[in-house]
Design a protein around this motif. Structure first.
Motif, PDB file in Angstrom:
ATOM      1  N   ALA A 266       0.880  -1.344   0.109  1.00  0.00           N
ATOM      2  CA  ALA A 266       0.069   0.354  -0.081  1.00  0.00           C
ATOM      3  C   ALA A 266       0.610   1.199  -0.023  1.00  0.00           C
ATOM      4  CB  ALA A 266      -0.799  -0.108   1.358  1.00  0.00           C
ATOM      5  N   SER A 267       2.168   1.239   0.585  1.00  0.00           N
ATOM      6  CA  SER A 267       3.065   2.308   0.631  1.00  0.00           C
ATOM      7  C   SER A 267       3.770   2.709  -0.641  1.00  0.00           C
ATOM      8  CB  SER A 267       3.784   2.400   1.760  1.00  0.00           C
ATOM      9  OG  SER A 267       4.696   1.269   1.792  1.00  0.00           O
ATOM     10  N   ARG A 268       3.689   1.646  -1.576  1.00  0.00           N
ATOM     11  CA  ARG A 268       4.537   1.772  -2.759  1.00  0.00           C
ATOM     12  C   ARG A 268       4.012   2.954  -3.549  1.00  0.00           C
ATOM     13  NH1 ARG A 268       5.376  -3.489  -6.559  1.00  0.00           N
ATOM     14  NH2 ARG A 268       3.221  -3.240  -6.600  1.00  0.00           N
ATOM     15  N   PRO A 269       4.763   3.768  -4.212  1.00  0.00           N
ATOM     16  CA  PRO A 269       4.246   4.679  -5.064  1.00  0.00           C
ATOM     17  C   PRO A 269       3.508   4.040  -6.372  1.00  0.00           C
ATOM     18  CG  PRO A 269       6.598   5.192  -4.692  1.00  0.00           C
ATOM     19  CD  PRO A 269       6.126   3.708  -4.006  1.00  0.00           C
ATOM     20  N   ALA A 270       2.665   4.656  -6.863  1.00  0.00           N
ATOM     21  CA  ALA A 270       1.647   4.132  -7.781  1.00  0.00           C
ATOM     22  C   ALA A 270       2.883   4.008  -9.139  1.00  0.00           C
ATOM     23  CB  ALA A 270       0.811   5.037  -8.309  1.00  0.00           C
ATOM     24  N   ARG A 271       3.626   4.985  -9.347  1.00  0.00           N
ATOM     25  CA  ARG A 271       4.573   4.886 -10.518  1.00  0.00           C
ATOM     26  C   ARG A 271       5.494   3.460 -10.553  1.00  0.00           C
ATOM     27  NH1 ARG A 271       9.083   8.746 -11.980  1.00  0.00           N
ATOM     28  NH2 ARG A 271       9.711   8.123 -10.077  1.00  0.00           N
ATOM     29  N   GLU A 272       5.846   2.952  -9.558  1.00  0.00           N
ATOM     30  CA  GLU A 272       6.665   1.823  -9.574  1.00  0.00           C
ATOM     31  C   GLU A 272       5.722   0.416  -9.898  1.00  0.00           C
ATOM     32  OE1 GLU A 272       9.752   2.790  -6.327  1.00  0.00           O
ATOM     33  OE2 GLU A 272       8.780   0.763  -6.019  1.00  0.00           O
ATOM     34  N   ALA A 273       4.330   0.699  -9.842  1.00  0.00           N
ATOM     35  CA  ALA A 273       3.355  -0.453  -9.662  1.00  0.00           C
ATOM     36  C   ALA A 273       3.299  -0.905 -11.245  1.00  0.00           C
ATOM     37  CB  ALA A 273       2.088  -0.169  -9.388  1.00  0.00           C
ATOM     38  N   GLY A 274       3.181  -0.125 -12.289  1.00  0.00           N
ATOM     39  CA  GLY A 274       3.137  -0.471 -13.503  1.00  0.00           C
ATOM     40  C   GLY A 274       4.299   0.347 -14.297  1.00  0.00           C
ATOM     41  N   ARG A 275       4.752  -0.545 -15.178  1.00  0.00           N
ATOM     42  CA  ARG A 275       6.039   0.373 -15.905  1.00  0.00           C
ATOM     43  C   ARG A 275       5.332   1.172 -16.834  1.00  0.00           C
ATOM     44  NH1 ARG A 275      11.047  -2.808 -18.768  1.00  0.00           N
ATOM     45  NH2 ARG A 275      11.867  -0.890 -19.430  1.00  0.00           N
ATOM     46  N   ALA A 276       5.948   2.299 -17.278  1.00  0.00           N
ATOM     47  CA  ALA A 276       5.448   3.355 -18.019  1.00  0.00           C
ATOM     48  C   ALA A 276       5.725   2.808 -19.265  1.00  0.00           C
ATOM     49  CB  ALA A 276       5.632   4.744 -17.703  1.00  0.00           C
ATOM     50  N   ARG A 277       4.896   2.911 -20.423  1.00  0.00           N
ATOM     51  CA  ARG A 277       5.095   2.640 -21.728  1.00  0.00           C
ATOM     52  C   ARG A 277       6.078   3.650 -22.355  1.00  0.00           C
ATOM     53  NH1 ARG A 277       2.551  -1.431 -24.863  1.00  0.00           N
ATOM     54  NH2 ARG A 277       3.249   0.106 -26.881  1.00  0.00           N
ATOM     55  N   ARG A 278       6.863   3.389 -22.836  1.00  0.00           N
ATOM     56  CA  ARG A 278       7.820   4.210 -23.820  1.00  0.00           C
ATOM     57  C   ARG A 278       7.107   4.334 -25.402  1.00  0.00           C
ATOM     58  NH1 ARG A 278      14.306   3.822 -23.988  1.00  0.00           N
ATOM     59  NH2 ARG A 278      13.710   4.194 -21.842  1.00  0.00           N
ATOM     60  N   SER A 279       7.141   5.609 -25.822  1.00  0.00           N
ATOM     61  CA  SER A 279       6.455   5.683 -27.263  1.00  0.00           C
ATOM     62  C   SER A 279       7.526   5.207 -28.207  1.00  0.00           C
ATOM     63  CB  SER A 279       6.429   7.338 -27.268  1.00  0.00           C
ATOM     64  OG  SER A 279       7.628   7.882 -27.730  1.00  0.00           O
ATOM     65  N   ALA A 280       6.711   4.935 -29.357  1.00  0.00           N
ATOM     66  CA  ALA A 280       7.799   4.374 -30.293  1.00  0.00           C
ATOM     67  C   ALA A 280       8.901   5.209 -30.763  1.00  0.00           C
ATOM     68  CB  ALA A 280       6.962   3.691 -31.493  1.00  0.00           C
ATOM     69  N   TRP A 281       8.581   6.509 -30.631  1.00  0.00           N
ATOM     70  CA  TRP A 281       9.588   7.460 -31.281  1.00  0.00           C
ATOM     71  C   TRP A 281      10.870   7.549 -30.246  1.00  0.00           C
ATOM     72  CZ3 TRP A 281       9.282   9.458 -35.930  1.00  0.00           C
ATOM     73  CH2 TRP A 281       7.985   9.670 -36.438  1.00  0.00           C
ATOM     74  N   ALA A 282      10.453   7.391 -28.945  1.00  0.00           N
ATOM     75  CA  ALA A 282      11.698   7.428 -27.993  1.00  0.00           C
ATOM     76  C   ALA A 282      12.369   6.119 -27.887  1.00  0.00           C
ATOM     77  CB  ALA A 282      11.042   7.929 -26.630  1.00  0.00           C
TER      78      ALA A 282
END
Length: 69
Positions: free
Chosen positions: A30-46
């Motif tokens: 519950a104390s884990r940041p939401a950003r670590e829960a799911g890896r953000a997708r990188r755009s195809a351009w990057a």
């Protein structure tokens, strides 16, 4: 504070150590940041993986393609 418990044992008879371990795991998740829960997708351009050259495919002329940049 509410009188209702946050965790409830539905089945079994856990001892104090098992309840403490369960509580520690739930609190850590519950104390884990939401950003670590799911890896953000990188755009195809990057995405730089498309710049990495793959291995030459076997077939006619593959030996010639192996030395090209």
């Amino acid at each position: 504070m509410s009188a209702r418990p946050h965790l409830r044992v539905v089945r079994g008879n856990p001892d104090d150590e098992e309840l403490a371990a369960l509580t520690a795991v739930v609190a850590a998740l519950a104390s884990r940041p939401a950003r670590e829960a799911g890896r953000a997708r990188r755009s195809a351009w990057a995405d730089r993986s498309r710049l990495v050259r793959g291995l030459p495919q076997p077939g006619p002329g593959a030996w010639r393609a192996s030395s090209l940049p």
